[in-house]
Write a protein that holds these residues in place. Structure first.
Motif, PDB file in Angstrom:
ATOM      1  N   HIS A 181       0.842  -1.200   0.000  1.00 59.09           N
ATOM      2  CA  HIS A 181       0.000   0.000   0.000  1.00 59.09           C
ATOM      3  C   HIS A 181       0.874   1.245   0.000  1.00 59.09           C
ATOM      4  O   HIS A 181       1.969   1.244   0.564  1.00 59.09           O
ATOM      5  N   ASP A 182       0.364   2.292  -0.624  1.00 55.75           N
ATOM      6  CA  ASP A 182       1.058   3.573  -0.589  1.00 55.75           C
ATOM      7  C   ASP A 182       0.650   4.333   0.662  1.00 55.75           C
ATOM      8  O   ASP A 182      -0.454   4.150   1.185  1.00 55.75           O
ATOM      9  N   GLY A 183       1.535   5.213   1.129  1.00 56.78           N
ATOM     10  CA  GLY A 183       1.206   6.020   2.296  1.00 56.78           C
ATOM     11  C   GLY A 183       2.450   6.539   2.992  1.00 56.78           C
ATOM     12  O   GLY A 183       3.585   6.199   2.622  1.00 56.78           O
ATOM     13  N   PRO A 184       2.273   7.382   3.979  1.00 51.22           N
ATOM     14  CA  PRO A 184       3.396   8.000   4.713  1.00 51.22           C
ATOM     15  C   PRO A 184       4.052   7.009   5.677  1.00 51.22           C
ATOM     16  O   PRO A 184       3.881   7.092   6.901  1.00 51.22           O
ATOM     17  N   VAL A 185       4.798   6.051   5.164  1.00 49.85           N
ATOM     18  CA  VAL A 185       5.344   4.991   5.974  1.00 49.85           C
ATOM     19  C   VAL A 185       6.251   5.515   7.085  1.00 49.85           C
ATOM     20  O   VAL A 185       6.221   5.033   8.223  1.00 49.85           O
ATOM     21  N   THR A 186       7.068   6.530   6.766  1.00 50.62           N
ATOM     22  CA  THR A 186       7.993   7.071   7.774  1.00 50.62           C
ATOM     23  C   THR A 186       7.233   7.722   8.917  1.00 50.62           C
ATOM     24  O   THR A 186       7.561   7.529  10.105  1.00 50.62           O
ATOM     25  N   LEU A 187       6.200   8.491   8.574  1.00 50.17           N
ATOM     26  CA  LEU A 187       5.395   9.153   9.602  1.00 50.17           C
ATOM     27  C   LEU A 187       4.670   8.134  10.477  1.00 50.17           C
ATOM     28  O   LEU A 187       4.601   8.280  11.708  1.00 50.17           O
ATOM     29  N   VAL A 188       4.159   7.079   9.851  1.00 52.73           N
ATOM     30  CA  VAL A 188       3.456   6.039  10.604  1.00 52.73           C
ATOM     31  C   VAL A 188       4.412   5.336  11.560  1.00 52.73           C
ATOM     32  O   VAL A 188       4.083   5.079  12.727  1.00 52.73           O
ATOM     33  N   LYS A 189       5.622   5.034  11.085  1.00 48.58           N
ATOM     34  CA  LYS A 189       6.605   4.367  11.941  1.00 48.58           C
ATOM     35  C   LYS A 189       7.003   5.265  13.128  1.00 48.58           C
ATOM     36  O   LYS A 189       7.151   4.790  14.265  1.00 48.58           O
ATOM     37  N   ALA A 190       7.175   6.551  12.848  1.00 43.61           N
ATOM     38  CA  ALA A 190       7.539   7.479  13.921  1.00 43.61           C
ATOM     39  C   ALA A 190       6.421   7.562  14.957  1.00 43.61           C
ATOM     40  O   ALA A 190       6.678   7.572  16.177  1.00 43.61           O
ATOM     41  N   TYR A 191       5.179   7.622  14.470  1.00 46.09           N
ATOM     42  CA  TYR A 191       4.040   7.680  15.397  1.00 46.09           C
ATOM     43  C   TYR A 191       3.933   6.389  16.198  1.00 46.09           C
ATOM     44  O   TYR A 191       3.604   6.394  17.388  1.00 46.09           O
ATOM     45  N   ALA A 192       4.240   5.245  15.532  1.00 43.39           N
ATOM     46  CA  ALA A 192       4.185   3.961  16.220  1.00 43.39           C
ATOM     47  C   ALA A 192       5.188   3.910  17.366  1.00 43.39           C
ATOM     48  O   ALA A 192       4.896   3.369  18.448  1.00 43.39           O
ATOM     49  N   ILE A 193       6.378   4.498  17.147  1.00 44.19           N
ATOM     50  CA  ILE A 193       7.387   4.527  18.210  1.00 44.19           C
ATOM     51  C   ILE A 193       6.879   5.310  19.412  1.00 44.19           C
ATOM     52  O   ILE A 193       7.031   4.892  20.571  1.00 44.19           O
ATOM     53  N   VAL A 194       6.233   6.467  19.140  1.00 42.99           N
ATOM     54  CA  VAL A 194       5.696   7.290  20.226  1.00 42.99           C
ATOM     55  C   VAL A 194       4.606   6.536  20.993  1.00 42.99           C
ATOM     56  O   VAL A 194       4.595   6.504  22.232  1.00 42.99           O
ATOM     57  N   VAL A 195       3.687   5.909  20.266  1.00 43.14           N
ATOM     58  CA  VAL A 195       2.577   5.195  20.911  1.00 43.14           C
ATOM     59  C   VAL A 195       3.091   4.007  21.713  1.00 43.14           C
ATOM     60  O   VAL A 195       2.671   3.785  22.861  1.00 43.14           O
ATOM     61  N   LEU A 196       3.985   3.233  21.133  1.00 45.92           N
ATOM     62  CA  LEU A 196       4.513   2.061  21.839  1.00 45.92           C
ATOM     63  C   LEU A 196       5.296   2.478  23.079  1.00 45.92           C
ATOM     64  O   LEU A 196       5.252   1.781  24.106  1.00 45.92           O
TER      65      LEU A 196
END
Length: 251
Positions: free
Chosen positions: A66-81
């Motif tokens: 899928h296309d999308g802001p993969v870097t932004l999602v990964k960064a947000y995932a780090i914050v949430v985790l």
């Protein structure tokens, strides 16, 4: 009352549950923030977002197809985790400190005592464990009369426990404290606090909760007797007058 329900109700009132509520709510808030954030950033569904919280490696697999802001999602995932880890550690620390700080033992003892109180009938509820209340409670115990002490002060509460009484820690003017003391099954309620106004309020609350219970009130002087009787006291005791009469009898 079902004993299991009584124990659960007693536990729900205790401070350990209130202490655990904050880290649990924090953990839940981070989960909600993670799901909402993933949906807004990547446009995925709730199930997919929850799965990312459980298995962050699936984010990489998702963006392979899928296309999308993969870097932004990964960064947000780090914050949430990171938030989930902190909230989890907070919860664990609360339980750990409770266990090794004696809190769990204290809570279990309180639950057991509340369960025993819930089984009492025709007992005497002594509100206040100052000199007057302590004397009455101890005399009743010697006479094998079941007693429940209601005391808000920590020091007096511990003294009542040390004297082997059933004790409810709380303000005797409040319905929840008197209800926990089993006022609906008691034979007598004694307002033994060293303050007439407090005892009058105890009499008012007791009369409303259990109209058939006998209410005895300690008053500071004889002028307070009429007020106490007007609000529901069946008997008013002025310690100074009683002491004076006893001194006179010895003369």
């Amino acid at each position: 009352m079902n004993p299991i329900h009584a124990v659960f109700r007693a536990f729900a009132r205790r401070s350990l549950l209130r202490r655990l509520l904050r880290p649990i709510l924090a953990f839940a808030a981070v989960v909600v923030a993670g799901v909402v954030g993933f949906r807004l950033i990547a446009g995925v569904g709730i199930i997919e977002a929850l799965f990312w919280l459980l298995d962050p490696t699936s984010i990489e697999l998702y963006f392979q197809h899928h296309d999308g802001p993969v870097t932004l999602v990964k960064a947000y995932a780090i914050v949430v985790l990171s938030g989930l880890v902190v909230a989890g550690l907070w919860t664990g620390e609360t339980v750990f400190s409770a266990a090794f700080g004696g809190r769990i033992t204290e809570e279990v003892n309180r639950m057991q005592m509340q369960s025993s109180i819930d089984e009492l009938e025709n007992h005497v509820v002594v509100c206040g464990y100052g000199t007057f209340g302590k004397t009455i409670a101890n005399r009743l115990a010697i006479a094998d009369r079941p007693v429940v002490v209601v005391e808000a002060d920590d020091v007096q509460y511990e003294r009542a426990l040390a004297d082997d009484h059933f004790v409810v820690q709380g303000d005797a003017r409040r319905e929840d404290a008197l209800t926990a003391a089993g006022i609906d099954r008691a034979s007598t309620v004694i307002g033994a606090v060293d303050d007439t106004d407090t005892n009058v309020k105890v009499a008012v609350t007791a009369s409303q909760l259990a109209p058939m219970v006998r209410v005895v009130v300690r008053a500071g002087d004889e002028m307070d007797e009429a007020v106490a009787r007007r609000v529901g006291a069946d008997k008013v005791i002025v310690p100074e007058v009683v002491s004076g009469d006893r001194v006179f009898e010895t003369l």
